[in-house]
Design a protein around this motif. Structure first.
Motif, PDB file in Angstrom:
ATOM      1  N   VAL A   1       0.816  -1.216   0.000  1.00 42.24           N
ATOM      2  CA  VAL A   1       0.000   0.000   0.000  1.00 42.24           C
ATOM      3  C   VAL A   1       0.852   1.270   0.000  1.00 42.24           C
ATOM      4  N   LEU A   2       2.124   1.155   0.358  1.00 45.72           N
ATOM      5  CA  LEU A   2       2.984   2.329   0.413  1.00 45.72           C
ATOM      6  C   LEU A   2       3.339   2.772  -0.999  1.00 45.72           C
ATOM      7  N   LYS A   3       3.181   4.053  -1.272  1.00 41.85           N
ATOM      8  CA  LYS A   3       3.420   4.586  -2.608  1.00 41.85           C
ATOM      9  C   LYS A   3       4.684   5.444  -2.629  1.00 41.85           C
ATOM     10  N   CYS A   4       5.214   5.596  -3.834  1.00 42.15           N
ATOM     11  CA  CYS A   4       6.449   6.349  -4.011  1.00 42.15           C
ATOM     12  C   CYS A   4       6.331   7.212  -5.265  1.00 42.15           C
ATOM     13  N   LYS A   5       6.680   8.474  -5.111  1.00 45.69           N
ATOM     14  CA  LYS A   5       6.703   9.408  -6.239  1.00 45.69           C
ATOM     15  C   LYS A   5       8.135   9.883  -6.440  1.00 45.69           C
ATOM     16  N   VAL A   6       8.645   9.741  -7.669  1.00 50.82           N
ATOM     17  CA  VAL A   6      10.013  10.123  -7.984  1.00 50.82           C
ATOM     18  C   VAL A   6       9.970  11.263  -9.000  1.00 50.82           C
ATOM     19  N   ILE A   7      10.528  12.398  -8.611  1.00 54.84           N
ATOM     20  CA  ILE A   7      10.571  13.578  -9.480  1.00 54.84           C
ATOM     21  C   ILE A   7      12.032  13.890  -9.777  1.00 54.84           C
ATOM     22  N   LEU A   8      12.356  14.018 -11.054  1.00 55.35           N
ATOM     23  CA  LEU A   8      13.737  14.236 -11.470  1.00 55.35           C
ATOM     24  C   LEU A   8      13.954  15.682 -11.883  1.00 55.35           C
ATOM     25  N   ASN A   9      14.940  16.316 -11.258  1.00 55.33           N
ATOM     26  CA  ASN A   9      15.357  17.682 -11.601  1.00 55.33           C
ATOM     27  C   ASN A   9      14.205  18.686 -11.578  1.00 55.33           C
ATOM     28  N   GLY A  10      13.304  18.503 -10.639  1.00 54.88           N
ATOM     29  CA  GLY A  10      12.223  19.465 -10.459  1.00 54.88           C
ATOM     30  C   GLY A  10      11.192  19.484 -11.557  1.00 54.88           C
ATOM     31  N   ALA A  11      11.108  18.431 -12.343  1.00 50.24           N
ATOM     32  CA  ALA A  11      10.134  18.389 -13.441  1.00 50.24           C
ATOM     33  C   ALA A  11       8.704  18.370 -12.890  1.00 50.24           C
ATOM     34  N   GLU A  12       7.768  18.860 -13.700  1.00 44.37           N
ATOM     35  CA  GLU A  12       6.376  18.872 -13.266  1.00 44.37           C
ATOM     36  C   GLU A  12       5.804  17.465 -13.189  1.00 44.37           C
ATOM     37  N   ALA A  13       6.143  16.634 -14.157  1.00 41.67           N
ATOM     38  CA  ALA A  13       5.623  15.269 -14.189  1.00 41.67           C
ATOM     39  C   ALA A  13       6.636  14.318 -13.566  1.00 41.67           C
ATOM     40  N   PRO A  14       6.218  13.463 -12.641  1.00 43.54           N
ATOM     41  CA  PRO A  14       7.153  12.503 -12.027  1.00 43.54           C
ATOM     42  C   PRO A  14       7.538  11.408 -13.016  1.00 43.54           C
ATOM     43  N   VAL A  15       8.721  10.855 -12.826  1.00 40.13           N
ATOM     44  CA  VAL A  15       9.127   9.716 -13.657  1.00 40.13           C
ATOM     45  C   VAL A  15       8.485   8.427 -13.163  1.00 40.13           C
ATOM     46  N   TYR A  16       8.009   8.465 -11.912  1.00 41.69           N
ATOM     47  CA  TYR A  16       7.231   7.321 -11.405  1.00 41.69           C
ATOM     48  C   TYR A  16       6.344   7.809 -10.268  1.00 41.69           C
ATOM     49  N   ASP A  17       5.133   7.279 -10.228  1.00 38.82           N
ATOM     50  CA  ASP A  17       4.203   7.566  -9.133  1.00 38.82           C
ATOM     51  C   ASP A  17       3.273   6.374  -8.995  1.00 38.82           C
TER      52      ASP A  17
END
Length: 266
Positions: free
Chosen positions: A102-118
């Motif tokens: 159930v634990l989720k992870c959001k990865v944002i690269l270099n401050g981009a608006e869209a995450p590379v994973y969520d």
């Protein structure tokens, strides 16, 4: 007075030791595995360079409630030349898979608006790739903002559960390749001859000759990206402080000895 003068260098050295121990203690906290905890440091500095193509940071999450989140910023300095692909992955340690459901992870690269994973941590891809390129030697910083969170509708059965995973960054350096190209050229030559006889005015015949030439061209592909030695940051703050304190301590110690000799002979 002499005793006070002699105690000053000792006091300074004691303060220096306390300063260094405090600095080392506050720099990182152990989770029992000898690894730093994200809860203790919201911003982490990592580096990939020559002879160090792999970095790892252990993340520890325990007793999170619905709606909770943990934010971490990971600054990855990559010293390289050419074109490289930086890989990122999250590896859950055996025995801690329950909370990952159930634990989720959001990865944002270099401050981009869209995450590379969520998404769910258990569904994270095997690796998330980022390509970087530079014609000259350089150090580029990749900033990974990683947010680990629980949705508000998570059931109570996941309370008091713990998750430990390793965030990993690495580079796979490729070898230079060589390509060979073979070209075959064909050349045709036609010759005509005329012969005369007494019975006829003449007769002609034609002969053809074919020659082939093979040319092989070998081309070496441009060198692939590779890690290089990190730049000299010139950060000598800690060493400078230590040397300064030692210099002052030595100066005070010499003065105290000289004053003691003057009072003894006086």
């Amino acid at each position: 007075m002499n005793r006070i003068g002699l105690k000053i260098p000792t006091l300074i050295m004691a303060l220096l030791i306390i300063f260094n121990v405090s600095a080392l203690t506050s720099a990182a906290s152990s989770d029992g595995y000898g690894n730093r905890l994200v809860a203790e440091s919201k911003e982490v500095s990592l580096a990939l360079y020559k002879n160090n193509a792999f970095e790892e940071f252990r993340f520890n999450s325990v007793n999170m409630f619905p709606g909770d989140e943990v934010n971490g910023t990971y600054n990855l300095d990559v010293s390289f030349v050419g074109t490289l692909t930086v890989h990122f992955s999250s590896v859950i340690l055996p025995g801690y898979e329950k909370l990952a459901e159930v634990l989720k992870c959001k990865v944002i690269l270099n401050g981009a608006e869209a995450p590379v994973y969520d998404g769910l941590m258990k569904d994270m891809p095997e690796k998330i790739d980022t390509e970087i390129s530079s014609e000259s030697k350089t150090t580029q910083t990749l900033t990974y903002d990683i947010i680990v969170y629980l949705d508000t509708d998570v059931g109570n059965e996941y309370q008091y559960k713990q998750l430990i995973c390793d965030f990993r960054w690495w580079v796979e350096e490729e070898e230079t390749t060589t390509e060979s190209t073979t070209v075959t050229a064909t050349e045709s030559t036609t010759e005509s001859t005329t012969e005369s006889t007494t019975e006829s005015t003449g007769a002609s015949s034609t002969e053809s000759t074919t020659e082939s030439t093979t040319v092989t061209t070998t081309r070496k592909n441009p060198p692939p990206g590779q890690l290089i030695d990190p730049p000299d940051t010139g950060d000598s703050t800690q060493i400078g402080i230590i040397l300064s304190v030692l210099a002052v301590s030595s100066f005070v110690f010499v003065l105290s000895l000289r004053k003691r000799k003057e009072e003894t002979h006086g």
